[in-house]
Scaffold this motif. Structure first.
Motif, short mmCIF file in Angstrom:
data_model
loop_
_atom_site.label_atom_id
_atom_site.label_comp_id
_atom_site.label_asym_id
_atom_site.label_seq_id
_atom_site.Cartn_x
_atom_site.Cartn_y
_atom_site.Cartn_z
N ALA A 88 -32.53 20.68 8.34
CA ALA A 88 -33.19 21.90 7.83
C ALA A 88 -32.54 22.91 8.29
O ALA A 88 -33.11 23.86 8.06
N ASP A 89 -31.07 22.48 8.26
CA ASP A 89 -29.86 24.68 8.19
C ASP A 89 -30.02 25.03 7.29
O ASP A 89 -29.62 24.33 6.41
N PRO A 90 -30.13 25.83 7.37
CA PRO A 90 -29.52 26.58 6.04
C PRO A 90 -28.25 26.23 5.39
O PRO A 90 -27.39 26.43 4.51
N ARG A 91 -27.42 26.10 6.64
CA ARG A 91 -25.76 25.61 6.21
C ARG A 91 -25.78 24.36 5.45
O ARG A 91 -24.36 24.21 5.17
N TYR A 92 -26.94 23.80 5.06
CA TYR A 92 -26.61 22.50 5.26
C TYR A 92 -26.34 22.62 3.83
O TYR A 92 -24.70 21.86 3.58
N ASP A 93 -26.65 22.72 2.63
CA ASP A 93 -26.18 22.63 1.50
C ASP A 93 -24.74 23.44 0.67
O ASP A 93 -24.13 22.44 0.14
N ARG A 94 -24.76 24.48 1.43
CA ARG A 94 -23.59 24.76 1.46
C ARG A 94 -22.03 23.78 1.73
O ARG A 94 -20.81 24.21 1.22
N THR A 95 -22.77 23.38 3.29
CA THR A 95 -21.47 22.24 3.59
C THR A 95 -21.26 21.81 2.51
O THR A 95 -19.86 21.37 2.77
N THR A 96 -22.16 20.66 2.60
CA THR A 96 -22.59 19.39 1.56
C THR A 96 -21.39 19.93 0.36
O THR A 96 -20.84 19.01 -0.13
N ALA A 97 -21.80 21.15 -0.79
CA ALA A 97 -21.25 21.60 -1.57
C ALA A 97 -19.56 22.15 -1.17
O ALA A 97 -18.76 21.34 -2.72
N ASP A 98 -19.30 22.53 0.17
CA ASP A 98 -17.94 22.61 -0.21
C ASP A 98 -17.67 21.36 0.02
O ASP A 98 -15.99 21.34 -0.91
N LEU A 99 -17.74 20.21 0.60
CA LEU A 99 -17.42 19.16 1.09
C LEU A 99 -17.27 17.71 -0.55
O LEU A 99 -16.27 17.25 -0.77
N ARG A 100 -17.84 18.47 -1.64
CA ARG A 100 -18.34 17.17 -2.96
C ARG A 100 -16.85 17.00 -3.04
O ARG A 100 -16.15 16.13 -3.72
N VAL A 111 -11.82 13.65 10.36
CA VAL A 111 -12.58 14.56 9.66
C VAL A 111 -13.60 14.12 10.23
O VAL A 111 -14.69 13.51 8.69
N TYR A 112 -14.45 14.76 11.14
CA TYR A 112 -16.32 15.07 11.54
C TYR A 112 -16.79 16.00 11.01
O TYR A 112 -16.83 16.67 11.59
N ILE A 113 -17.15 16.01 9.94
CA ILE A 113 -18.49 17.12 9.45
C ILE A 113 -19.74 16.37 9.73
O ILE A 113 -20.55 16.31 9.27
N THR A 114 -20.70 17.52 9.79
CA THR A 114 -22.28 17.11 10.39
C THR A 114 -22.89 18.55 10.39
O THR A 114 -22.54 19.56 10.38
N CYS A 115 -24.25 18.55 10.06
CA CYS A 115 -25.29 20.16 9.96
C CYS A 115 -26.88 18.85 10.47
O CYS A 115 -26.56 17.96 9.55
N SER A 143 -22.54 21.88 12.23
CA SER A 143 -22.75 23.46 11.60
C SER A 143 -22.45 24.87 11.65
O SER A 143 -22.71 25.64 12.42
N SER A 144 -21.22 24.39 11.23
CA SER A 144 -19.90 25.68 11.14
C SER A 144 -20.83 27.08 10.15
O SER A 144 -21.55 25.62 8.98
N GLY A 145 -21.10 28.07 10.54
CA GLY A 145 -21.68 28.79 9.86
C GLY A 145 -20.71 29.09 8.43
O GLY A 145 -21.22 29.73 7.57
N GLU A 146 -20.01 28.49 8.62
CA GLU A 146 -18.65 29.53 7.62
C GLU A 146 -19.00 27.97 6.37
O GLU A 146 -18.66 28.05 5.60
N CYS A 147 -19.75 27.48 6.72
CA CYS A 147 -19.61 25.99 6.52
C CYS A 147 -18.15 25.06 6.23
O CYS A 147 -17.59 24.82 7.32
N PHE A 148 -18.18 24.61 4.91
CA PHE A 148 -15.72 24.45 5.13
C PHE A 148 -15.50 24.53 3.87
O PHE A 148 -15.26 24.19 2.94
#
Length: 399
Positions: A347-359, A340-344, A309-314
């Motif tokens: 329902a966290d507002p960080r979810y979409d940005r994190t997955t967009a950074d990772l994809r 390298v394990y990333i989670t979120c 759940s990083s506030g910076e996303c990824f």
């Protein structure tokens, strides 16, 4: 003259004290040996139907209310992350009832998981010192914990130890405290153990992974079943403050503190494997940003990272650090990094940005695992994230 740091230091946690309902009894039971029995007040009683009954002693208050989240964990839905104002309005305030004994009573059923609860007496938020409480949000707060994971509970398995260590930091020119978990076997063996450095989130401190995250209990139970390797866990405070000559403070770098101050101290005092593949770091929210800098900024020292759940996303490029070189070659990255394990929370507002950074990185073949969990920005997500992460660490086939 500066105050000594010890004046403001506090310890980790303590067993609950069940207060006698008749306060005059306390004097008679100090030293044991009495056959007298007496009623006690347990101010957080967990009921079989999944509810919890809370009490708060304040016979002079005119009105007492309880505030808690509505959609914590199992009540959350992924669409909630689309509403930027969701967190500010996602709570309910309910009245408590005063009984003749001076205790205010209420029973709530907020759903399984860890919940912060706020007692409000005559319009002022108060701490219920006779109920469970701990540090979070730069403050002391009460909580209830309705377990849906037996691994956060005590069971008849070998239990590890938590030790407070105090070390001198050249980075801050101050003493710092960290908490160290050692598995049950540590006291009875002479072998060396892998190590995991874990970081808390914003507004929390170095005790939170044990106080709220229940990492010691999770590890004891997982190790007992053979689902996680035995390891040492070190929890540092993520706020690196250096005092200036004027008495104000400047911000330092946590990765510098861990690498230059904490790691040498821990590796000298504890039996720790110093191979980079036997080192890991994990962090939640703000701590996710900290361990990103620690691991990706120093891949010669670490081969495992969990970012929850990083506030910076990824991002791979930040204002203070650039990891472009590390992420320029997928094959080399995969050879270098073990986990390298990333989670979120979903329902966290960080979810979409994190997955967009990772994809894009995953599409290029980088071995980065992402997992979403039911819940928001909360301990229920982070407990499950940490539990799944430690199961992946230090496996024999990673050597």
């Amino acid at each position: 003259m500066k105050n000594n740091q010890a004046l403001n230091m506090t310890l980790l946690c303590f067993d609950p004290i069940h207060y006698p309902k008749n306060e005059g009894v306390m004097r008679r039971i100090h030293y044991g040996g009495s056959t007298e029995s007496f009623p006690v007040e347990n101010c957080a009683v967990y009921n079989e139907d999944g509810s919890v009954s809370l009490k708060y002693y304040n016979p002079t208050a005119k009105k007492v209310e309880l505030r808690y989240r509505l959609h914590n964990y199992q009540h959350s839905k992924s669409e909630y992350r689309k509403d930027p104002d969701f967190y500010s309005k996602d709570f309910v305030i309910e009245p408590m009832t005063l009984e003749d004994d001076g205790y205010w009573h209420i029973t709530i059923n907020p759903g399984a998981g860890f919940h912060s609860v706020y007692f409000i007496a005559d319009g002022v938020r108060v701490i219920n010192t006779r109920g469970p409480y701990g540090y979070d949000g730069f403050d002391i707060r009460n909580f209830v914990d309705l377990p849906d994971d037996e691994d956060t509970q005590l069971h008849p398995v070998p239990h590890g130890a938590i030790t407070r260590e105090i070390y001198w930091s050249e980075e801050t020119q101050r003493y710092r405290a960290c908490w160290v978990y050692t598995p049950a076997s540590y006291a009875f063996s002479d072998r060396k153990y892998p190590v995991l450095y874990m970081q808390h989130g914003g507004s929390q401190d170095e005790v939170c992974w044990f106080q709220s995250g229940k990492m010691d209990m999770l590890m004891d139970n997982l190790i007992a079943r053979g689902e996680a390797e035995e390891m040492i866990i070190v929890c540092n405070n993520g706020y690196v403050l250096k005092e200036t000559e004027t008495g104000e403070f400047q911000e330092g770098r946590l990765d510098h503190v861990i690498i230059n101050d904490c790691m040498p101290y821990i590796e000298k005092k504890y039996r720790i494997q110093t191979d980079r593949r036997k080192r890991a770091a994990a962090g939640l929210s703000m701590g996710g940003g900290h361990v990103r800098r620690l691991v990706f900024g120093h891949p010669e020292l670490f081969a495992n990272v969990g970012i929850f759940s990083s506030g910076e996303c990824f991002p791979t490029v930040m204002e203070d650090m650039d990891f472009s070189k590390l992420f320029s070659d997928a094959a080399q990255f995969n050879e270098s990094m073990d986990v390298v394990y990333i989670t979120c929370g979903e329902a966290d507002p960080r979810y979409d940005r994190t997955t967009a950074d990772l994809r894009p990185l995953q599409d290029q073949g980088f071995k980065i695992e992402f997992q979403g969990y039911q819940g928001q920005h909360e301990w229920n997500v982070w407990r499950y994230s940490a539990k799944d992460f430690v199961k992946k660490l230090f496996k024999p086939n990673q050597e």
